[in-house]
Design a protein around this motif. Structure first.
Motif, short mmCIF file in Angstrom:
data_model
loop_
_atom_site.label_atom_id
_atom_site.label_comp_id
_atom_site.label_asym_id
_atom_site.label_seq_id
_atom_site.Cartn_x
_atom_site.Cartn_y
_atom_site.Cartn_z
N VAL A 105 33.22 44.39 38.34
CA VAL A 105 34.56 43.96 37.72
C VAL A 105 34.17 43.78 36.21
N THR A 106 35.04 44.02 35.39
CA THR A 106 34.94 43.67 33.94
C THR A 106 35.89 42.56 33.72
N LYS A 107 35.41 41.36 33.23
CA LYS A 107 36.13 40.16 32.99
C LYS A 107 37.07 40.40 31.65
N THR A 108 38.10 40.85 31.50
CA THR A 108 38.93 41.15 30.36
C THR A 108 39.57 39.68 30.11
N GLU A 109 39.77 38.74 30.93
CA GLU A 109 40.42 37.68 30.65
C GLU A 109 39.46 36.39 31.12
N ASP A 110 40.08 35.04 30.87
CA ASP A 110 39.11 33.99 31.32
C ASP A 110 39.07 33.66 32.71
N ALA A 111 40.38 33.99 33.36
CA ALA A 111 40.54 33.73 34.73
C ALA A 111 40.79 35.17 35.60
N LEU A 112 39.64 35.04 36.47
CA LEU A 112 39.85 36.50 37.43
C LEU A 112 41.03 36.67 38.37
N GLY A 113 41.67 35.23 38.68
CA GLY A 113 42.88 35.45 39.62
C GLY A 113 42.46 35.11 41.09
N LEU A 114 41.23 34.60 41.22
CA LEU A 114 40.80 34.22 42.44
C LEU A 114 41.08 32.93 42.83
N THR A 115 41.27 32.46 44.10
CA THR A 115 41.31 31.03 44.65
C THR A 115 40.23 31.17 45.60
N ILE A 116 38.86 30.17 45.47
CA ILE A 116 37.94 30.31 46.07
C ILE A 116 38.12 28.99 47.27
N ARG B 5 43.08 33.35 47.90
CA ARG B 5 44.33 33.55 47.48
C ARG B 5 43.81 34.75 45.98
N ILE B 6 44.47 35.65 46.02
CA ILE B 6 44.40 36.58 44.64
C ILE B 6 45.91 36.63 44.18
N LYS B 7 45.86 36.22 42.68
CA LYS B 7 46.99 36.04 41.96
C LYS B 7 47.69 37.42 41.76
N GLU B 8 48.98 37.37 41.71
CA GLU B 8 49.61 38.59 41.35
C GLU B 8 49.34 39.06 39.93
N GLY B 9 49.05 40.39 39.79
CA GLY B 9 49.04 40.80 38.36
C GLY B 9 47.70 40.30 37.62
N SER B 10 46.85 39.72 38.54
CA SER B 10 45.23 39.43 38.13
C SER B 10 44.53 40.63 37.97
N ILE B 11 43.27 40.23 37.32
CA ILE B 11 42.19 41.22 37.19
C ILE B 11 41.78 41.69 38.58
N ILE B 12 41.60 40.69 39.51
CA ILE B 12 41.03 40.93 40.83
C ILE B 12 42.30 41.69 41.66
N ASN B 13 43.70 41.50 41.59
CA ASN B 13 44.47 41.92 42.08
C ASN B 13 44.78 43.34 41.93
N ARG B 14 44.18 43.95 40.78
CA ARG B 14 44.25 45.33 40.55
C ARG B 14 42.99 46.03 41.12
N LEU B 15 42.05 45.43 41.63
CA LEU B 15 41.24 46.18 42.43
C LEU B 15 41.40 46.07 44.15
N GLN B 16 42.13 47.15 44.52
CA GLN B 16 42.34 47.19 45.93
C GLN B 16 41.47 46.96 47.07
N THR B 17 40.13 47.23 46.70
CA THR B 17 39.04 47.13 47.59
C THR B 17 38.77 45.60 47.92
N VAL B 18 39.42 44.71 46.93
CA VAL B 18 39.02 43.20 47.19
C VAL B 18 40.28 42.56 48.03
N CYS B 19 40.05 41.79 48.79
CA CYS B 19 40.89 41.28 49.88
C CYS B 19 40.77 39.85 50.26
N VAL B 20 42.12 39.27 50.42
CA VAL B 20 41.86 37.88 50.86
C VAL B 20 40.99 37.70 52.36
#
Length: 320
Positions: free
Chosen positions: A123-134, A146-161
């Motif tokens: 993962v490359t952190k291009t923004e302060d928030a990754l869009g993950l809820t832990i 939770r994965i926020k829509e449109g976030s950095i993590i949301n664009r990585l299809q291999t990462v799932c809730v």
């Protein structure tokens, strides 16, 4: 594959027979001290459980906290407790709205999600928030709620809730609480790639290829059956109590939303604890002092505590 539904509870065994046919005639009692009253035994609290990817149905009882619950489930299915990532109630799917927290309804059916495949994601952190809820399972595993829509993590299809975060840059985080993991991720420098080692829950055939959708649901974080619930304690015995009132549920949901907004975590039990503390605090300063004595490691910002106190002590009306 067959899925079990809810099972009825067993009636008390060995009840005394009253006015039964063939009883011996009663003999007059001699004067003397009254016989001690026999207290009625507490009912056995037996819960039904399955492995979420498929298994026979087992029964568990006699646990007082999440770690003991996992140990009981592991014993039934002959696995290690460390294999269990989290549990859901009344569904075998990775549904964060049905996540087991610190309360279990007496009619709830428990599904245990165990370790599946391990994967590494860069993962490359291009923004302060990754869009993950832990969140975490209370027994050493933090996972993605939770994965926020449109976030950095949301664009990585291999990462799932539902994926458990096992390591960040080969630094194991097993045993860390969810707020510690969220803090580590926030402190990672921008524009510098890092690696997440994730463990996904083992999937049944009907779940392979499914990526859990995100989005809020009004019932998130609630575990209710409309009846009594078993409240698990980190210390001390479990307590059988009535479920929270609708106003308390709504306040806890609002505080859980504030936790996600300010800290990137969701924790329904922490939210409920804060609601209880706020109810007994006449001011924000009193709330801060009370929480600092028991939850000082969180270092809650003052504006967050002000919003928590307002949500509990001055709730908004039902009308939007």
């Amino acid at each position: 594959m067959q899925r079990a539904g809810r099972h009825g509870r067993q009636p008390p065994e060995g009840g005394p027979m009253e006015n039964g046919v063939g009883q011996e005639p009663e003999t007059p009692e001699l004067p003397g001290p009254a016989a001690p009253r026999v207290s009625r035994a507490r009912p056995r609290l037996v819960f039904h459980t399955q492995l979420a990817h498929g298994s026979p149905t087992g029964c568990i009882e006699g646990f007082t906290n999440v770690k003991e619950l996992y140990a009981k489930i592991a014993e039934v299915f002959d696995i290690s407790p460390t294999e269990i990532l989290f549990c859901t109630l009344n569904t075998h799917k990775v549904d964060m709205r049905k996540l087991l927290g610190g309360q279990i309804g007496l009619e709830d059916f428990i599904f245990a999600h165990v370790r599946g495949e391990t994967k590494e994601v860069e993962v490359t952190k291009t923004e302060d928030a990754l869009g993950l809820t832990i969140t975490d399972n209370g027994a050493g595993y933090a996972f993605i709620k939770r994965i926020k829509e449109g976030s950095i993590i949301n664009r990585l299809q291999t990462v799932c809730v539902g994926d458990s975060i096992e390591a960040i840059n080969d630094h194991t985080i097993v045993g860390c609480r969810h707020y510690e993991v969220a803090r580590m991720l926030r402190e990672l420098p921008r524009a510098q790639p890092f690696t997440l080692r994730l463990v996904q829950p083992k999937k049944a055939f009907d779940m392979i290829g499914q990526r859990t959708r995100t989005g809020k649901s009004p019932g998130e974080g609630r575990v209710t059956s409309g009846k009594e619930t078993l409240r698990l304690r980190a210390q001390g015995p479990a307590v059988l109590e009535e479920g929270p009132s609708p106003s308390e549920e709504e306040a806890a949901r609002q505080v859980d939303d504030l936790l996600e907004s300010y800290m990137g975590i969701r924790d329904s039990e922490l939210a409920s604890t804060m609601v209880e503390a706020a109810k007994g605090s006449p001011s924000v300063a009193q709330l801060a002092q009370g929480l600092d004595s028991v939850l000082g490691e969180f270092a809650f910002p003052q504006e967050f505590l002000a919003e928590v106190w307002a949500a509990v002590c001055h709730p908004k009306g039902d009308k939007e």
